[in-house]
Write a protein that holds these residues in place. Sequence first.
Motif, PDB file in Angstrom:
ATOM      1  N   LYS A  34       0.846  -1.208   0.000  1.00 37.64           N
ATOM      2  CA  LYS A  34       0.000   0.000   0.000  1.00 37.64           C
ATOM      3  C   LYS A  34       0.879   1.254   0.000  1.00 37.64           C
ATOM      4  O   LYS A  34       2.088   1.175   0.292  1.00 37.64           O
ATOM      5  CB  LYS A  34      -0.906  -0.018   1.229  1.00 37.64           C
ATOM      6  CG  LYS A  34      -0.154   0.023   2.559  1.00 37.64           C
ATOM      7  CD  LYS A  34      -1.072  -0.274   3.741  1.00 37.64           C
ATOM      8  CE  LYS A  34      -0.289  -0.283   5.043  1.00 37.64           C
ATOM      9  NZ  LYS A  34      -1.091  -0.789   6.165  1.00 37.64           N
ATOM     10  N   TYR A  38       5.071   1.849   0.546  1.00 38.55           N
ATOM     11  CA  TYR A  38       5.719   2.665   1.586  1.00 38.55           C
ATOM     12  C   TYR A  38       6.767   3.584   0.945  1.00 38.55           C
ATOM     13  O   TYR A  38       7.873   3.775   1.467  1.00 38.55           O
ATOM     14  CB  TYR A  38       6.379   1.792   2.656  1.00 38.55           C
ATOM     15  CG  TYR A  38       5.457   0.893   3.473  1.00 38.55           C
ATOM     16  CD1 TYR A  38       4.360   0.267   2.905  1.00 38.55           C
ATOM     17  CD2 TYR A  38       5.701   0.657   4.818  1.00 38.55           C
ATOM     18  CE1 TYR A  38       3.530  -0.557   3.655  1.00 38.55           C
ATOM     19  CE2 TYR A  38       4.879  -0.162   5.572  1.00 38.55           C
ATOM     20  CZ  TYR A  38       3.794  -0.773   4.981  1.00 38.55           C
ATOM     21  OH  TYR A  38       2.982  -1.596   5.725  1.00 38.55           O
ATOM     22  N   LEU A  80      -7.028  -3.844   1.995  1.00 37.95           N
ATOM     23  CA  LEU A  80      -7.126  -3.850   3.457  1.00 37.95           C
ATOM     24  C   LEU A  80      -8.053  -2.757   3.976  1.00 37.95           C
ATOM     25  O   LEU A  80      -8.644  -2.883   5.040  1.00 37.95           O
ATOM     26  CB  LEU A  80      -5.731  -3.660   4.078  1.00 37.95           C
ATOM     27  CG  LEU A  80      -4.693  -4.736   3.747  1.00 37.95           C
ATOM     28  CD1 LEU A  80      -3.337  -4.355   4.318  1.00 37.95           C
ATOM     29  CD2 LEU A  80      -5.134  -6.097   4.285  1.00 37.95           C
ATOM     30  N   HIS A 143      -6.224  -7.162  13.241  1.00 38.66           N
ATOM     31  CA  HIS A 143      -4.984  -6.383  13.175  1.00 38.66           C
ATOM     32  C   HIS A 143      -4.538  -6.059  14.598  1.00 38.66           C
ATOM     33  O   HIS A 143      -5.368  -5.751  15.452  1.00 38.66           O
ATOM     34  CB  HIS A 143      -5.250  -5.105  12.369  1.00 38.66           C
ATOM     35  CG  HIS A 143      -4.025  -4.378  11.909  1.00 38.66           C
ATOM     36  ND1 HIS A 143      -2.863  -5.015  11.530  1.00 38.66           N
ATOM     37  CD2 HIS A 143      -3.774  -3.047  11.751  1.00 38.66           C
ATOM     38  CE1 HIS A 143      -1.959  -4.101  11.161  1.00 38.66           C
ATOM     39  NE2 HIS A 143      -2.494  -2.912  11.299  1.00 38.66           N
ATOM     40  N   SER A 179       4.344  -7.194  10.358  1.00 37.54           N
ATOM     41  CA  SER A 179       5.782  -7.519  10.398  1.00 37.54           C
ATOM     42  C   SER A 179       6.252  -7.817  11.816  1.00 37.54           C
ATOM     43  O   SER A 179       6.965  -8.798  12.054  1.00 37.54           O
ATOM     44  CB  SER A 179       6.609  -6.349   9.861  1.00 37.54           C
ATOM     45  OG  SER A 179       6.338  -6.122   8.508  1.00 37.54           O
ATOM     46  N   ARG A 194       0.788 -10.726   7.057  1.00 37.39           N
ATOM     47  CA  ARG A 194       0.772  -9.556   6.171  1.00 37.39           C
ATOM     48  C   ARG A 194       1.942  -8.666   6.540  1.00 37.39           C
ATOM     49  O   ARG A 194       1.895  -7.934   7.519  1.00 37.39           O
ATOM     50  CB  ARG A 194      -0.541  -8.775   6.356  1.00 37.39           C
ATOM     51  CG  ARG A 194      -1.817  -9.598   6.195  1.00 37.39           C
ATOM     52  CD  ARG A 194      -3.048  -8.705   6.357  1.00 37.39           C
ATOM     53  NE  ARG A 194      -3.069  -8.002   7.629  1.00 37.39           N
ATOM     54  CZ  ARG A 194      -3.742  -8.396   8.711  1.00 37.39           C
ATOM     55  NH1 ARG A 194      -4.497  -9.481   8.679  1.00 37.39           N
ATOM     56  NH2 ARG A 194      -3.693  -7.677   9.811  1.00 37.39           N
ATOM     57  N   GLY A 196       4.562  -5.617   5.755  1.00 42.31           N
ATOM     58  CA  GLY A 196       4.869  -4.407   5.000  1.00 42.31           C
ATOM     59  C   GLY A 196       6.279  -3.943   5.331  1.00 42.31           C
ATOM     60  O   GLY A 196       7.254  -4.279   4.646  1.00 42.31           O
ATOM     61  N   ILE A 197       6.398  -3.222   6.408  1.00 41.85           N
ATOM     62  CA  ILE A 197       7.647  -2.509   6.717  1.00 41.85           C
ATOM     63  C   ILE A 197       8.893  -3.394   6.623  1.00 41.85           C
ATOM     64  O   ILE A 197       9.922  -2.967   6.102  1.00 41.85           O
ATOM     65  CB  ILE A 197       7.537  -1.837   8.122  1.00 41.85           C
ATOM     66  CG1 ILE A 197       8.575  -0.745   8.287  1.00 41.85           C
ATOM     67  CG2 ILE A 197       7.633  -2.853   9.266  1.00 41.85           C
ATOM     68  CD1 ILE A 197       8.205   0.561   7.667  1.00 41.85           C
ATOM     69  N   TYR A 323       7.929   4.322   9.031  1.00 41.58           N
ATOM     70  CA  TYR A 323       6.777   4.272   8.120  1.00 41.58           C
ATOM     71  C   TYR A 323       6.459   5.685   7.597  1.00 41.58           C
ATOM     72  O   TYR A 323       6.301   5.906   6.402  1.00 41.58           O
ATOM     73  CB  TYR A 323       5.516   3.785   8.837  1.00 41.58           C
ATOM     74  CG  TYR A 323       5.518   2.400   9.435  1.00 41.58           C
ATOM     75  CD1 TYR A 323       6.265   2.091  10.569  1.00 41.58           C
ATOM     76  CD2 TYR A 323       4.712   1.396   8.909  1.00 41.58           C
ATOM     77  CE1 TYR A 323       6.211   0.835  11.149  1.00 41.58           C
ATOM     78  CE2 TYR A 323       4.649   0.133   9.481  1.00 41.58           C
ATOM     79  CZ  TYR A 323       5.412  -0.138  10.602  1.00 41.58           C
ATOM     80  OH  TYR A 323       5.361  -1.378  11.171  1.00 41.58           O
TER      81      TYR A 323
END
Length: 344
Positions: A34, A38, A80, A143, A179, A194, A196-197, A323
């Motif tokens: 998304k 990032y 999401l 989440h 993460s 899921r 991301g970072i 982030y």
Amino acid sequence: MRRSELTIDLGALRRNVRRLREAAAPAELWAVVKADAYGHGAQDAARAALEAGAAALCVATVQEGAALRRAHPDVRLVVLGPLAPGEERLARDARLEVTVSTPALPDGLDVHVKVDTGMGRWGMSPAELADVPPGPVVGLMSHLATADEPDPGPALAQLERFAVVADRFPGVVRHLANSAATLRLPDARFDAVRCGIAIYGLSPFGDDPARHGLEPVLAWRSQVALAKTLAPGQSSGYGRRFVAREPSRIGIVPVGYADGFRRGLTGAQVLVSGRRRRVLGAVSMDAFAVELGPGDAAGAPVTLIGDGLTAEEHASHLGTITYELVCGIDSRPGRADRRIIDGS
Ligand SMILES: *Cc1c(COP(=O)(O)O)cnc(C)c1O
């Protein structure tokens, strides 16, 4: 290089994905791309993550998902964030899977039911789950609010609540971990994680990513565009926030807060010709000043992030998280040049 250059190392991204797949196994790894991955570039990041074995892509909006569909006709794409009014058609055309926070399901779409186990944001209460018609449900998700914090208690409580409701949806894919949870809470893995970072090689805990076997994907470099010497009493930049006490060599770097080099970075360090030097005075919209060493002249390379200088260090200086820092870097062509390194 014109003003600055962003280097995106897709080999590092692939290695991070493989590292996280090992941590998550036997659960699948879903890559969160998304917000233009990032700030790293969604198309490049998505491709590299899939090459390294990511089993799905997660985005925040239907638009982001639709933009990825053309390049990836068969991959599972999960939105999401909530569906905005009128977006059902675009989501169906792009064959996106969507997440829902109420028992009223959109027509003709595969849904992941989001349950609020303690985040207190999107998601329905466990009680509301009873009203969800089971047909279109392909996934159950939640989440975590505190997976990156030292006390695992609240996250473990969320995990338990999730496990209880998951029993009511047998056979659907269950996913909870971000993460931080993937790296720290093995019980949070369920069927998919899921991430991301961490796929971008940034630590979800704000410490050195190397401690978690992660390699930063993004480096940001510029150069001294103009070098000058300030006489004692002369200042640099808005508000005269830096005043030279003695004759001072300074360099002007053509990057500012409009590029994502945040105004709060006064006093932070960057690398000039590989040496740590302080950012002097106020960062302006398109430029900032930096102290120079004796041998530094116009053209000296300046590393803003990379070469051992971590995004975590700047985030800590700013009192924020990586982030926010990387999402704010402007990689559009009029600002930074973008260079892809695509080794293994
Ligand atoms: C952004 C997001 C993630 C990824 O979180 P990271 O901390 O970047 O790994 C996972 N799940 C949801 C629902 C998200 O919005």
